[in-house]
Design a protein around this motif. Structure first.
Motif, PDB file in Angstrom:
ATOM      1  N   LEU A 100     -39.493  -4.628  47.826  1.00  0.00           N
ATOM      2  CA  LEU A 100     -39.396  -3.485  46.915  1.00  0.00           C
ATOM      3  C   LEU A 100     -38.002  -2.870  46.947  1.00  0.00           C
ATOM      4  CD1 LEU A 100     -42.830  -1.768  47.660  1.00  0.00           C
ATOM      5  CD2 LEU A 100     -42.221  -3.130  45.654  1.00  0.00           C
TER       6      LEU A 100
ATOM      7  N   SER B  49     -38.558   6.294  41.766  1.00  0.00           N
ATOM      8  CA  SER B  49     -37.350   5.801  41.087  1.00  0.00           C
ATOM      9  C   SER B  49     -37.714   4.780  40.024  1.00  0.00           C
ATOM     10  CB  SER B  49     -36.374   5.193  42.101  1.00  0.00           C
ATOM     11  OG  SER B  49     -36.914   4.018  42.686  1.00  0.00           O
ATOM     12  N   ARG B  50     -38.725   3.956  40.298  1.00  0.00           N
ATOM     13  CA  ARG B  50     -39.182   2.956  39.324  1.00  0.00           C
ATOM     14  C   ARG B  50     -39.778   3.641  38.092  1.00  0.00           C
ATOM     15  NH1 ARG B  50     -39.014  -2.681  38.247  1.00  0.00           N
ATOM     16  NH2 ARG B  50     -40.640  -3.035  36.723  1.00  0.00           N
TER      17      ARG B  50
ATOM     18  N   LEU C 198     -45.952  -6.319  38.288  1.00  0.00           N
ATOM     19  CA  LEU C 198     -46.035  -4.884  38.573  1.00  0.00           C
ATOM     20  C   LEU C 198     -47.197  -4.576  39.521  1.00  0.00           C
ATOM     21  CD1 LEU C 198     -45.304  -3.346  35.047  1.00  0.00           C
ATOM     22  CD2 LEU C 198     -43.779  -3.378  37.042  1.00  0.00           C
TER      23      LEU C 198
ATOM     24  N   ALA D 137     -31.189  -2.553  40.574  1.00  0.00           N
ATOM     25  CA  ALA D 137     -30.960  -1.650  39.449  1.00  0.00           C
ATOM     26  C   ALA D 137     -29.523  -1.150  39.422  1.00  0.00           C
ATOM     27  CB  ALA D 137     -31.929  -0.469  39.524  1.00  0.00           C
TER      28      ALA D 137
ATOM     29  N   GLY E 270     -35.562  -4.754  44.822  1.00  0.00           N
ATOM     30  CA  GLY E 270     -35.717  -4.418  43.405  1.00  0.00           C
ATOM     31  C   GLY E 270     -34.984  -3.138  43.053  1.00  0.00           C
ATOM     32  N   PHE E 271     -35.025  -2.163  43.944  1.00  0.00           N
ATOM     33  CA  PHE E 271     -34.311  -0.897  43.739  1.00  0.00           C
ATOM     34  C   PHE E 271     -32.803  -1.126  43.724  1.00  0.00           C
ATOM     35  CE2 PHE E 271     -32.172   2.778  45.696  1.00  0.00           C
ATOM     36  CZ  PHE E 271     -32.475   3.760  44.757  1.00  0.00           C
TER      37      PHE E 271
ATOM     38  N   TRP F 139     -46.860  -2.809  43.013  1.00  0.00           N
ATOM     39  CA  TRP F 139     -46.901  -1.373  43.313  1.00  0.00           C
ATOM     40  C   TRP F 139     -48.271  -0.911  43.771  1.00  0.00           C
ATOM     41  CZ3 TRP F 139     -42.526   0.740  44.367  1.00  0.00           C
ATOM     42  CH2 TRP F 139     -41.360   0.221  43.789  1.00  0.00           C
TER      43      TRP F 139
END
Length: 196
Positions: A53, A183-184, A146, A60, A56-57, A149
């Motif tokens: 995860l 944030s997502r 997704l 961005a 992924g952040f 999550w």
């Protein structure tokens, strides 16, 4: 570079598991070895999930292709350690006796949450092969992933119940998940507004 990082991670992520098996075989896991193995495999799965995860952040902000390549081995190893955690519980903790296991599934909240988390991760692991985005279509494949999550939320809830709400590590990881999820959601909302 991308291939080196990807294959390097495939190998490196297996090292904790190999050490755990070695410690099991050589009697270095203490008086109740299956309990140590149960907790360690669960912790490895949780930490690899957090790393997936977090990547992924980071993506961005940093558009670097090797980061994308790194997420797949981390995600698949998350599932493998989660499977190891479940198998340790079933065959070592419950002795492979399905009656005992089913009774715990019915009565114990942490077991229900653990199984739910594993089931949520299953389609992610099955569609982590190169051909999956082409077979499903990239948009559907992306939406399917997704599920990471809700899986993360269920897994952290499982960990909270197991730790009886007393583990500092679980507190930190919960805050990390909440930050990453917020944030997502913020990024998705900003993207939606930009389209309209």
């Amino acid at each position: 570079m991308t291939s080196v990082i990807r294959w390097g991670l495939w190998g490196a992520c297996g090292v904790p598991g190999l050490f755990l098996i070695w410690h099991w075989q050589t009697g270095q896991l203490g008086v109740v070895p299956h309990e140590v193995m149960l907790h360690r495999t669960g912790r490895y799965a949780l930490l690899f999930l957090m790393a997936t995860l977090a990547l992924g952040f980071i993506q961005a902000f940093i558009s670097w292709r090797p980061l994308y390549a790194a997420r797949r081995p981390l995600g698949v190893w998350t599932f493998l350690y989660a499977c190891g955690h479940a198998m340790t519980w079933l065959f070592l903790d419950q002795g492979g006796i399905w009656e005992f296991a089913l009774a715990e599934m019915r009565e114990m909240l942490h077991v229900k949450l653990g199984i739910a988390g594993l089931l949520l991760m299953l389609p992610l692991a099955l569609t982590s092969v190169d051909i999956a985005p082409r077979l499903l279509g990239f948009k559907l494949w992306k939406k399917l992933h997704l599920l990471v999550w809700p899986a993360a939320i269920v897994v952290i809830a499982h960990t909270w119940v197991v730790s009886r709400f007393q583990s500092p590590l679980v507190v930190v990881l919960t805050l990390v998940i909440l930050f990453l999820l917020a944030s997502r959601l913020y990024a998705a909302r900003a993207q939606s507004k930009a389209k309209t």
